[in-house]
Design a protein around this motif. Sequence first.
Motif, PDB file in Angstrom:
ATOM      1  N   UNK A 211      93.355  44.550  30.326  1.00  0.00           N
ATOM      2  CA  UNK A 211      93.030  44.220  28.939  1.00  0.00           C
ATOM      3  C   UNK A 211      92.674  45.440  28.089  1.00  0.00           C
ATOM      4  N   UNK A 212      93.534  46.452  28.129  1.00  0.00           N
ATOM      5  CA  UNK A 212      93.371  47.613  27.262  1.00  0.00           C
ATOM      6  C   UNK A 212      94.271  47.469  26.054  1.00  0.00           C
ATOM      7  N   UNK A 213      93.750  47.850  24.895  1.00  0.00           N
ATOM      8  CA  UNK A 213      94.600  47.923  23.711  1.00  0.00           C
ATOM      9  C   UNK A 213      95.502  49.151  23.829  1.00  0.00           C
ATOM     10  N   UNK A 214      96.454  49.256  22.941  1.00  0.00           N
ATOM     11  CA  UNK A 214      97.342  50.418  22.960  1.00  0.00           C
ATOM     12  C   UNK A 214      96.549  51.699  22.753  1.00  0.00           C
ATOM     13  N   UNK A 215      95.607  51.692  21.818  1.00  0.00           N
ATOM     14  CA  UNK A 215      94.816  52.883  21.540  1.00  0.00           C
ATOM     15  C   UNK A 215      93.993  53.303  22.755  1.00  0.00           C
ATOM     16  N   UNK A 216      93.414  52.314  23.452  1.00  0.00           N
ATOM     17  CA  UNK A 216      92.642  52.619  24.655  1.00  0.00           C
ATOM     18  C   UNK A 216      93.549  53.122  25.772  1.00  0.00           C
ATOM     19  N   UNK A 217      94.756  52.562  25.869  1.00  0.00           N
ATOM     20  CA  UNK A 217      95.718  53.037  26.844  1.00  0.00           C
ATOM     21  C   UNK A 217      96.154  54.464  26.556  1.00  0.00           C
ATOM     22  N   UNK A 218      96.319  54.800  25.281  1.00  0.00           N
ATOM     23  CA  UNK A 218      96.676  56.165  24.907  1.00  0.00           C
ATOM     24  C   UNK A 218      95.581  57.149  25.311  1.00  0.00           C
ATOM     25  N   UNK A 219      94.322  56.773  25.059  1.00  0.00           N
ATOM     26  CA  UNK A 219      93.206  57.632  25.445  1.00  0.00           C
ATOM     27  C   UNK A 219      93.168  57.829  26.955  1.00  0.00           C
ATOM     28  N   UNK A 220      93.353  56.761  27.719  1.00  0.00           N
ATOM     29  CA  UNK A 220      93.358  56.865  29.178  1.00  0.00           C
ATOM     30  C   UNK A 220      94.489  57.764  29.662  1.00  0.00           C
ATOM     31  N   UNK A 221      95.686  57.572  29.113  1.00  0.00           N
ATOM     32  CA  UNK A 221      96.838  58.374  29.534  1.00  0.00           C
ATOM     33  C   UNK A 221      96.612  59.857  29.242  1.00  0.00           C
TER      34      UNK A 221
ATOM     35  N   UNK B 164     103.939  54.976  29.199  1.00  0.00           N
ATOM     36  CA  UNK B 164     102.639  55.555  29.523  1.00  0.00           C
ATOM     37  C   UNK B 164     102.644  57.057  29.243  1.00  0.00           C
ATOM     38  N   UNK B 165     103.724  57.730  29.585  1.00  0.00           N
ATOM     39  CA  UNK B 165     103.821  59.165  29.301  1.00  0.00           C
ATOM     40  C   UNK B 165     103.813  59.434  27.808  1.00  0.00           C
ATOM     41  N   UNK B 166     104.498  58.582  27.038  1.00  0.00           N
ATOM     42  CA  UNK B 166     104.505  58.757  25.580  1.00  0.00           C
ATOM     43  C   UNK B 166     103.105  58.559  25.010  1.00  0.00           C
ATOM     44  N   UNK B 167     102.371  57.625  25.595  1.00  0.00           N
ATOM     45  CA  UNK B 167     101.009  57.388  25.112  1.00  0.00           C
ATOM     46  C   UNK B 167     100.182  58.670  25.151  1.00  0.00           C
ATOM     47  N   UNK B 168     100.293  59.444  26.225  1.00  0.00           N
ATOM     48  CA  UNK B 168      99.516  60.678  26.342  1.00  0.00           C
ATOM     49  C   UNK B 168      99.838  61.631  25.200  1.00  0.00           C
ATOM     50  N   UNK B 169     101.125  61.777  24.882  1.00  0.00           N
ATOM     51  CA  UNK B 169     101.544  62.652  23.780  1.00  0.00           C
ATOM     52  C   UNK B 169     101.114  62.077  22.437  1.00  0.00           C
ATOM     53  N   UNK B 170     101.249  60.785  22.259  1.00  0.00           N
ATOM     54  CA  UNK B 170     100.899  60.161  20.987  1.00  0.00           C
ATOM     55  C   UNK B 170      99.416  60.310  20.674  1.00  0.00           C
ATOM     56  N   UNK B 171      98.578  60.244  21.708  1.00  0.00           N
ATOM     57  CA  UNK B 171      97.143  60.343  21.444  1.00  0.00           C
ATOM     58  C   UNK B 171      96.783  61.687  20.812  1.00  0.00           C
ATOM     59  N   UNK B 172      97.430  62.746  21.246  1.00  0.00           N
ATOM     60  CA  UNK B 172      97.073  64.078  20.744  1.00  0.00           C
ATOM     61  C   UNK B 172      97.735  64.403  19.407  1.00  0.00           C
ATOM     62  N   UNK B 173      98.779  63.673  19.033  1.00  0.00           N
ATOM     63  CA  UNK B 173      99.498  63.996  17.802  1.00  0.00           C
ATOM     64  C   UNK B 173      99.359  62.941  16.704  1.00  0.00           C
ATOM     65  N   UNK B 174      99.008  61.721  17.066  1.00  0.00           N
ATOM     66  CA  UNK B 174      98.943  60.638  16.080  1.00  0.00           C
ATOM     67  C   UNK B 174      97.520  60.100  16.000  1.00  0.00           C
ATOM     68  N   UNK B 175      96.590  60.976  15.597  1.00  0.00           N
ATOM     69  CA  UNK B 175      95.191  60.589  15.582  1.00  0.00           C
ATOM     70  C   UNK B 175      94.496  61.194  14.376  1.00  0.00           C
ATOM     71  N   UNK B 176      93.199  60.945  14.254  1.00  0.00           N
ATOM     72  CA  UNK B 176      92.442  61.490  13.138  1.00  0.00           C
ATOM     73  C   UNK B 176      92.276  62.998  13.310  1.00  0.00           C
ATOM     74  N   UNK B 177      92.007  63.677  12.213  1.00  0.00           N
ATOM     75  CA  UNK B 177      91.842  65.130  12.286  1.00  0.00           C
ATOM     76  C   UNK B 177      90.689  65.550  13.191  1.00  0.00           C
ATOM     77  N   UNK B 178      89.519  64.869  13.156  1.00  0.00           N
ATOM     78  CA  UNK B 178      88.452  65.270  14.081  1.00  0.00           C
ATOM     79  C   UNK B 178      88.864  65.150  15.547  1.00  0.00           C
ATOM     80  N   UNK B 179      89.593  64.093  15.896  1.00  0.00           N
ATOM     81  CA  UNK B 179      90.037  63.938  17.279  1.00  0.00           C
ATOM     82  C   UNK B 179      91.070  65.003  17.631  1.00  0.00           C
TER      83      UNK B 179
END
Length: 364
Positions: free
Chosen positions: A267-277, A326-341
């Motif tokens: 029961x992870x959301x996409x955003x939580x899955x991206x953070x985990x990946x 899952x691999x895309x999630x890891x890349x998306x987290x670092x590039x498609x996020x807020x500026x502070x993150x």
Amino acid sequence: MSEKQTFLKDKPYEFIPLLEQSEQIDYNEPSVREKCIYSGRLKLKITVMSPVHIGGGLQDYDNHGSVIKKQMRRNGKVIIPGSSLKGAVRSAAEAVSYSCAVKIPDKILESVLPKKNNRPCTSIHHLCKTCYIFGMMSRAESYRGRVQFGEFVLESENLVTENIPALKSPFQNYPRKHDKFPYSKKSSYGNERLYYCRACETGDCESCTKENYYQNMALAGPNREMAFRGRKFYSTGKELALDSGEKTCYEMIAPGSVLEGEITFQNLSKEEGQLLAYALDLGHFFCMKLGYGKPLGYGKVRIDLESAESMRARYPAVADFDKELIKRWAQEYRTENTDPIKSAVNELERIMSHEKRANIADSN
């Protein structure tokens, strides 16, 4: 000056500043959860890049009677326990997300934390992202979290022994009451010069001496502003050289060794899955370290995703996914996020770079 001093520039760690916003969710409230949730299993491979030691409390003796600290085993197999990997992954996740406050050594120092994020999660009904994913424990309540880490097993034993000096406590050289600095009430502050001090705006924190520290703190006064430097990570660019002092022999998993295991999540959301990946470093964006001797460059590992299995066949309500997603999630987290993150991600990747930039000698 005859007394050796501790300088921040000589320490093998750096800090990632805490993110100011404290974002909490009520995990029992469906309206704050995405309708599309993910549950499944990831099979992972850990490749050892530098010798790894995870102690299990056992020891042996060589022919000369010297102690050998043994690597952890289960049923005769060398393992990396899930808790060791979980701790490292959680630390990375906390550093690059809006997570709750870090633990500090004394309540009197709570003022050093950001005003919007100065308390850890204590209720299962209000959790930051990392506590929701990895769990939390307070005096009143505990929550298991949505991700479970299994053991990682070394099928073909490949071990080395390394002689490692005793590592010094990070909290030494404590500030005490001083005629130039009468404001220190408790020795449990730890080393403010390295962790908390913001007595001067333009001072050189990297090379601040105790004399500078006492003088600046006296000028700032008892109501001085302090700030926590951030979450500590042992930098790959500031690894200590082995000194000539007394050493202990450690049994370690040799470089090139491969351990296999799996994690499951529910029961992870996409955003939580991206953070985990991302925190699992499935894109090899930073160098993860596990176990003993991290300041000396030990414990470096690389994690690869071998396969990904969705639980959709068993639970039709969950979303489908595959290894490539899952691999895309890891890349998306670092590039498609807020500026502070993104800024925190950049700092983590700089500090934990795969390239070793320099060696330093321990100044203690």
